[in-house]
Design a protein around this motif. Structure first.
Motif, PDB file in Angstrom:
ATOM      1  N   GLN A   4     123.353  10.420  -3.671  1.00 53.07           N
ATOM      2  CA  GLN A   4     122.563   9.801  -2.624  1.00 53.07           C
ATOM      3  C   GLN A   4     123.269   9.798  -1.352  1.00 53.07           C
ATOM      4  O   GLN A   4     122.997   9.933  -0.389  1.00 53.07           O
ATOM      5  CB  GLN A   4     121.841   8.251  -3.053  1.00 53.07           C
ATOM      6  N   LEU A   5     124.614   9.072  -1.489  1.00 56.81           N
ATOM      7  CA  LEU A   5     125.257   8.920  -0.397  1.00 56.81           C
ATOM      8  C   LEU A   5     125.739  10.678   0.421  1.00 56.81           C
ATOM      9  O   LEU A   5     125.791  10.627   1.478  1.00 56.81           O
ATOM     10  CB  LEU A   5     126.813   8.452  -0.658  1.00 56.81           C
ATOM     11  N   ALA A   6     125.957  11.278  -0.771  1.00 59.46           N
ATOM     12  CA  ALA A   6     126.084  12.898  -0.064  1.00 59.46           C
ATOM     13  C   ALA A   6     125.075  13.569   0.682  1.00 59.46           C
ATOM     14  O   ALA A   6     125.107  14.092   1.675  1.00 59.46           O
ATOM     15  CB  ALA A   6     126.635  13.684  -1.205  1.00 59.46           C
ATOM     16  N   PRO A  25     115.257  -2.657  17.311  1.00 56.85           N
ATOM     17  CA  PRO A  25     114.381  -2.603  16.009  1.00 56.85           C
ATOM     18  C   PRO A  25     115.304  -2.428  14.710  1.00 56.85           C
ATOM     19  O   PRO A  25     116.279  -1.661  14.612  1.00 56.85           O
ATOM     20  CB  PRO A  25     113.668  -1.103  16.233  1.00 56.85           C
ATOM     21  N   VAL A  26     114.884  -3.502  13.802  1.00 54.67           N
ATOM     22  CA  VAL A  26     115.517  -3.551  12.411  1.00 54.67           C
ATOM     23  C   VAL A  26     114.556  -3.574  11.382  1.00 54.67           C
ATOM     24  O   VAL A  26     113.472  -4.396  11.419  1.00 54.67           O
ATOM     25  CB  VAL A  26     116.405  -4.735  12.324  1.00 54.67           C
ATOM     26  N   VAL A  27     114.502  -2.823  10.215  1.00 56.06           N
ATOM     27  CA  VAL A  27     113.564  -2.754   9.329  1.00 56.06           C
ATOM     28  C   VAL A  27     114.486  -3.536   8.121  1.00 56.06           C
ATOM     29  O   VAL A  27     115.635  -3.227   7.620  1.00 56.06           O
ATOM     30  CB  VAL A  27     113.242  -1.225   8.629  1.00 56.06           C
ATOM     31  N   ILE A  28     113.849  -4.561   7.604  1.00 51.59           N
ATOM     32  CA  ILE A  28     114.400  -5.182   6.196  1.00 51.59           C
ATOM     33  C   ILE A  28     113.462  -4.831   5.088  1.00 51.59           C
ATOM     34  O   ILE A  28     112.173  -4.845   5.258  1.00 51.59           O
ATOM     35  CB  ILE A  28     114.458  -6.660   6.533  1.00 51.59           C
ATOM     36  N   THR A  29     113.864  -4.737   4.035  1.00 49.45           N
ATOM     37  CA  THR A  29     113.123  -3.809   2.858  1.00 49.45           C
ATOM     38  C   THR A  29     113.745  -4.558   1.641  1.00 49.45           C
ATOM     39  O   THR A  29     114.897  -4.939   1.276  1.00 49.45           O
ATOM     40  CB  THR A  29     113.418  -2.424   2.848  1.00 49.45           C
ATOM     41  N   GLY A  30     112.751  -4.550   0.364  1.00 45.26           N
ATOM     42  CA  GLY A  30     112.993  -4.987  -0.849  1.00 45.26           C
ATOM     43  C   GLY A  30     112.946  -3.774  -1.827  1.00 45.26           C
ATOM     44  O   GLY A  30     113.321  -2.523  -1.616  1.00 45.26           O
ATOM     45  N   ASP A  31     112.211  -4.176  -2.890  1.00 43.43           N
ATOM     46  CA  ASP A  31     111.580  -3.104  -4.144  1.00 43.43           C
ATOM     47  C   ASP A  31     112.720  -2.556  -4.876  1.00 43.43           C
ATOM     48  O   ASP A  31     112.411  -2.189  -5.855  1.00 43.43           O
ATOM     49  CB  ASP A  31     110.674  -2.295  -3.180  1.00 43.43           C
ATOM     50  N   VAL A  32     113.718  -2.003  -4.354  1.00 44.26           N
ATOM     51  CA  VAL A  32     114.634  -1.022  -5.223  1.00 44.26           C
ATOM     52  C   VAL A  32     115.538  -1.773  -5.944  1.00 44.26           C
ATOM     53  O   VAL A  32     116.426  -0.769  -6.457  1.00 44.26           O
ATOM     54  CB  VAL A  32     115.045   0.252  -4.478  1.00 44.26           C
ATOM     55  N   HIS A  33     115.748  -3.144  -5.841  1.00 52.08           N
ATOM     56  CA  HIS A  33     116.626  -3.417  -6.685  1.00 52.08           C
ATOM     57  C   HIS A  33     118.093  -3.164  -6.396  1.00 52.08           C
ATOM     58  O   HIS A  33     118.992  -3.056  -7.137  1.00 52.08           O
ATOM     59  CB  HIS A  33     116.373  -3.415  -8.086  1.00 52.08           C
ATOM     60  N   ALA A  34     118.356  -2.626  -5.196  1.00 50.57           N
ATOM     61  CA  ALA A  34     119.640  -2.514  -4.782  1.00 50.57           C
ATOM     62  C   ALA A  34     119.997  -2.867  -3.129  1.00 50.57           C
ATOM     63  O   ALA A  34     118.989  -2.727  -2.581  1.00 50.57           O
ATOM     64  CB  ALA A  34     119.850  -0.838  -4.964  1.00 50.57           C
ATOM     65  N   SER A  35     121.206  -2.852  -2.836  1.00 50.46           N
ATOM     66  CA  SER A  35     121.331  -2.993  -1.492  1.00 50.46           C
ATOM     67  C   SER A  35     121.703  -1.876  -0.753  1.00 50.46           C
ATOM     68  O   SER A  35     122.739  -0.991  -1.377  1.00 50.46           O
ATOM     69  CB  SER A  35     122.720  -4.077  -1.355  1.00 50.46           C
ATOM     70  N   PHE A  60     126.029   2.385   2.754  1.00 53.15           N
ATOM     71  CA  PHE A  60     126.404   1.379   2.071  1.00 53.15           C
ATOM     72  C   PHE A  60     125.346   1.369   0.743  1.00 53.15           C
ATOM     73  O   PHE A  60     124.176   1.414   0.867  1.00 53.15           O
ATOM     74  CB  PHE A  60     126.546  -0.091   2.490  1.00 53.15           C
ATOM     75  N   ILE A  61     125.647   1.355  -0.578  1.00 52.99           N
ATOM     76  CA  ILE A  61     124.776   1.147  -1.498  1.00 52.99           C
ATOM     77  C   ILE A  61     125.622   0.169  -2.611  1.00 52.99           C
ATOM     78  O   ILE A  61     126.914   0.255  -2.861  1.00 52.99           O
ATOM     79  CB  ILE A  61     124.576   2.445  -2.431  1.00 52.99           C
ATOM     80  N   ASN A  62     124.797  -0.854  -3.176  1.00 57.19           N
ATOM     81  CA  ASN A  62     125.436  -1.960  -3.862  1.00 57.19           C
ATOM     82  C   ASN A  62     124.407  -2.125  -5.047  1.00 57.19           C
ATOM     83  O   ASN A  62     123.208  -2.450  -4.443  1.00 57.19           O
ATOM     84  CB  ASN A  62     126.245  -2.858  -3.508  1.00 57.19           C
ATOM     85  N   ARG A  63     124.689  -2.356  -6.414  1.00 55.99           N
ATOM     86  CA  ARG A  63     123.515  -2.596  -7.259  1.00 55.99           C
ATOM     87  C   ARG A  63     123.693  -4.050  -7.980  1.00 55.99           C
ATOM     88  O   ARG A  63     123.145  -4.461  -8.942  1.00 55.99           O
ATOM     89  CB  ARG A  63     123.526  -1.521  -8.053  1.00 55.99           C
ATOM     90  N   LYS A  64     124.568  -4.904  -7.283  1.00 59.90           N
ATOM     91  CA  LYS A  64     124.515  -6.183  -7.858  1.00 59.90           C
ATOM     92  C   LYS A  64     123.323  -7.007  -7.364  1.00 59.90           C
ATOM     93  O   LYS A  64     122.633  -6.542  -6.520  1.00 59.90           O
ATOM     94  CB  LYS A  64     125.968  -7.085  -7.785  1.00 59.90           C
ATOM     95  N   ASN A  93     121.898  -7.796 -14.686  1.00 62.08           N
ATOM     96  CA  ASN A  93     123.135  -8.323 -14.117  1.00 62.08           C
ATOM     97  C   ASN A  93     123.648  -7.307 -13.130  1.00 62.08           C
ATOM     98  O   ASN A  93     124.049  -7.558 -11.955  1.00 62.08           O
ATOM     99  CB  ASN A  93     124.289  -8.237 -14.996  1.00 62.08           C
ATOM    100  N   GLY A  94     123.053  -5.805 -13.212  1.00 58.39           N
ATOM    101  CA  GLY A  94     123.550  -5.102 -12.025  1.00 58.39           C
ATOM    102  C   GLY A  94     124.899  -4.722 -12.192  1.00 58.39           C
ATOM    103  O   GLY A  94     125.577  -4.941 -13.189  1.00 58.39           O
ATOM    104  N   THR A  95     125.213  -3.524 -11.406  1.00 59.49           N
ATOM    105  CA  THR A  95     126.647  -3.048 -11.173  1.00 59.49           C
ATOM    106  C   THR A  95     126.998  -2.513  -9.761  1.00 59.49           C
ATOM    107  O   THR A  95     126.118  -2.874  -8.991  1.00 59.49           O
ATOM    108  CB  THR A  95     126.753  -1.811 -12.278  1.00 59.49           C
ATOM    109  N   GLU A  96     128.139  -2.205  -9.685  1.00 55.23           N
ATOM    110  CA  GLU A  96     128.553  -1.968  -8.189  1.00 55.23           C
ATOM    111  C   GLU A  96     127.551  -0.567  -7.722  1.00 55.23           C
ATOM    112  O   GLU A  96     126.897  -0.641  -6.898  1.00 55.23           O
ATOM    113  CB  GLU A  96     129.971  -1.760  -7.953  1.00 55.23           C
ATOM    114  N   GLN A  97     127.691   0.345  -8.561  1.00 52.57           N
ATOM    115  CA  GLN A  97     127.013   1.639  -8.082  1.00 52.57           C
ATOM    116  C   GLN A  97     126.782   2.369  -9.469  1.00 52.57           C
ATOM    117  O   GLN A  97     127.544   1.936 -10.414  1.00 52.57           O
ATOM    118  CB  GLN A  97     127.743   2.565  -7.209  1.00 52.57           C
TER     119      GLN A  97
END
Length: 533
Positions: free
Chosen positions: A472-474, A420-430, A481-485, A461-465
């Protein structure tokens, strides 16, 4: 606010080029010499040429072409006749009369081997859109298609049918994307996606935005105000579809689409609109608005008749199967959900994000038999996501976290399904997240994987984080992984592994941005959880 009840339904008074040469360099209208041997050649009747006395179709394919929802024997082909996409009445500069439209499908890009052809009628009450459900094609095969209205020929599209269910398939490639706010950026990601080698594009919601934003880069919304009426939604969808990079990606691959909130209104839930003091706080008014939005959405998407809305209701959840390799379970997390509530109420077992019928359909589908990989293609964040450092916890009220019991139920069924793999959008981030058997226990088993894709443009344009990502990571050790480009996720699925490439562009405030693979994650067959490569 305009009257959104809608007017009465109107009465209609040599060497084949490569795929990229055809679709990217050659999407202009084909010359008459290229058409002579095809089903679209010859002399058209007066009615076909004009749609009626004294009126000629001139440059009507300004929104391009699209295909979608591939089956083993066919696909949906789409276009709209619209000489003036931003006409204030939402009718695109077309007359009130019906217009015959011819179509053809060929196994070669020069249309020397036409395998299917026919004609449809573009009607005023459907905004002169065409949805052709082609059948009788070969499974797992590449095809090219085009339309004709009068003397005008559409750009050429390329599509591909699905393999037969159960047929051995060794490789399937697709991209998923979401959130393409037009005033906030150029579609640089699509300029690159159109050149990928893909079998499908999955779009996970927010194809348009309903607000009145004008932005600062010369791509302000039309109409200028918020969308309320059928004409408003038609104009907004047409404006987005005028973008050449979006058109090129639609023409290059079949798409499978679902909506999220902004195709209607921000953060709507079932019959309840966003709390903002607008007249659609009345559920009856909101249902009228939703009916207008759904009609325009269907008109502009390559969807089957099974997805045609009935007033404010539409069945968008469905399943697509690609051989024995991949099942896509496309979900609707808006239309049947309970309203968002404060955090303490999120554990109420009566709350639903899927609704009873869709939940039953999904769980039955996951119970099998299924393909090797099972994909939940859906809109909002599935994994637990705590935003607050320390013992306190804060969760989104618009995500699956606000429907905790049902989320955990679906998770437990996913755990029994194959890969199973869930693919998601919405949050403007990876994001990349392990889906845990117990999100409160990091040592619990990983039962599935969630891949969250960033936006095409939404958020600029977004940013790396950003500053909150370290928290959130903690607080969420299942996040990897989190990235905002800005960009999309390219996926290559084989019998042994799933490879997800997070493709990001440098900027969206001007065209021409380069693209890079920001990160690559691999999920092994029969081993939930993604590992960065």
């Amino acid at each position: 606010m305009p009257d959104i009840s809608g007017p009465p339904e109107p009465t209609d008074s040599a060497v084949p080029p490569s795929r990229r040469q055809v679709l990217l360099a050659g999407t202009a209208v084909l010359g008459a010499a290229a058409l002579t041997a095809s089903g679209l050649g010859g002399t058209a009747s007066a009615a076909t040429e004009t749609g009626g006395p004294g009126w000629a179709v001139r440059d009507p394919f300004k929104l391009g072409v699209a295909s979608g929802d591939p089956l083993p024997d066919g696909v949906v082909l789409w276009t709209r006749l619209v000489p003036n996409p931003l006409a204030e009445d939402g009718l695109g500069g077309m007359p009130s009369r019906p217009v015959p439209v011819q179509w053809e499908v060929s196994s070669d890009a020069n249309f020397r081997r036409v395998v299917s052809a026919g004609a449809e009628v573009a009607w005023l009450h459907q905004a002169h859109t065409i949805h052709v459900e082609v059948s009788g094609l070969r499974p797992g095969a590449e095809y090219f298609y085009r339309f004709r209205a009068g003397r005008e020929i559409s750009p050429v599209g390329r599509t591909k049918t699905a393999p037969r269910p159960g047929a051995r398939l060794d490789r399937f490639a697709f991209a998923f994307a979401s959130c393409q706010n037009y005033p906030e950026g150029f579609y640089n990601a699509y300029a690159h996606m159109a050149h990928e080698d893909l079998d499908l594009v999955a779009f996970l919601g927010d194809y348009i935005y309903e607000g009145n934003a004008q932005g600062t880069i010369g791509r302000g919304h039309a109409p200028v105000g918020e969308t309320w009426t059928l004409a408003d939604y038609r104009i907004r969808l047409a404006q987005y579809k005028t973008d050449p990079d979006l058109q090129a990606t639609h023409a290059a691959f079949p798409w499978a689409v679902v909506f999220d909130d902004h195709e209607v209104e921000n953060n709507w839930a079932g019959d309840i609109s966003q709390v903002d003091g607008e007249p659609d706080a009345d559920p009856a008014v909101f249902r009228q608005r939703r009916a207008q939005a759904f009609q325009a959405y269907y008109e502009h998407m390559p969807l089957r008749r099974a997805q045609r809305p009935s007033g404010p209701d539409i069945r968008i959840h469905r399943r697509l199967t690609f051989g024995d390799l991949v099942d896509f379970h496309l979900l609707d997390t808006r239309q049947y959900r309970s309203d968002q509530v404060p955090g303490p109420q999120r554990a109420d077992p009566a709350r639903t994000i899927l609704g009873a019928a869709q939940k039953s359909w999904l769980l039955k589908g996951l119970a099998g038999p299924t393909a090797r990989w099972n994909v939940l293609a859906q809109q909002v964040f599935f994994s637990q996501r705590d935003f607050t450092a320390g013992a306190a916890a804060t969760f989104s009220d618009d995500a699956w976290d606000n429907y905790q019991v049902e989320r955990d139920l679906v998770r437990d069924h996913l755990a029994k399904a194959s890969n199973p793999v869930v693919i998601t959008g919405d949050v403007h981030a990876s994001y990349v997240s392990d889906i845990k058997a117990d999100f409160t226990d990091p040592a619990s088993a990983t039962v599935a994987t969630e891949l969250v894709g960033t936006s095409i443009t939404s958020g600029g344009n977004g940013t790396e984080q950003n500053a909150g990502d370290a928290v959130q990571l903690a607080e969420n050790p299942h996040f990897k992984f989190i990235n905002r480009k800005r960009g999309y996720v390219r996926n290559v699925v084989t019998r042994s592994e799933w490879t997800a490439d997070y493709r990001t562009v440098e900027y969206v405030n001007q065209p021409g941005a380069p693209i890079t693979t920001r990160a690559t994650f691999v999920i092994d067959d029969d081993r939930p959880g993604a590992v960065q490569r």
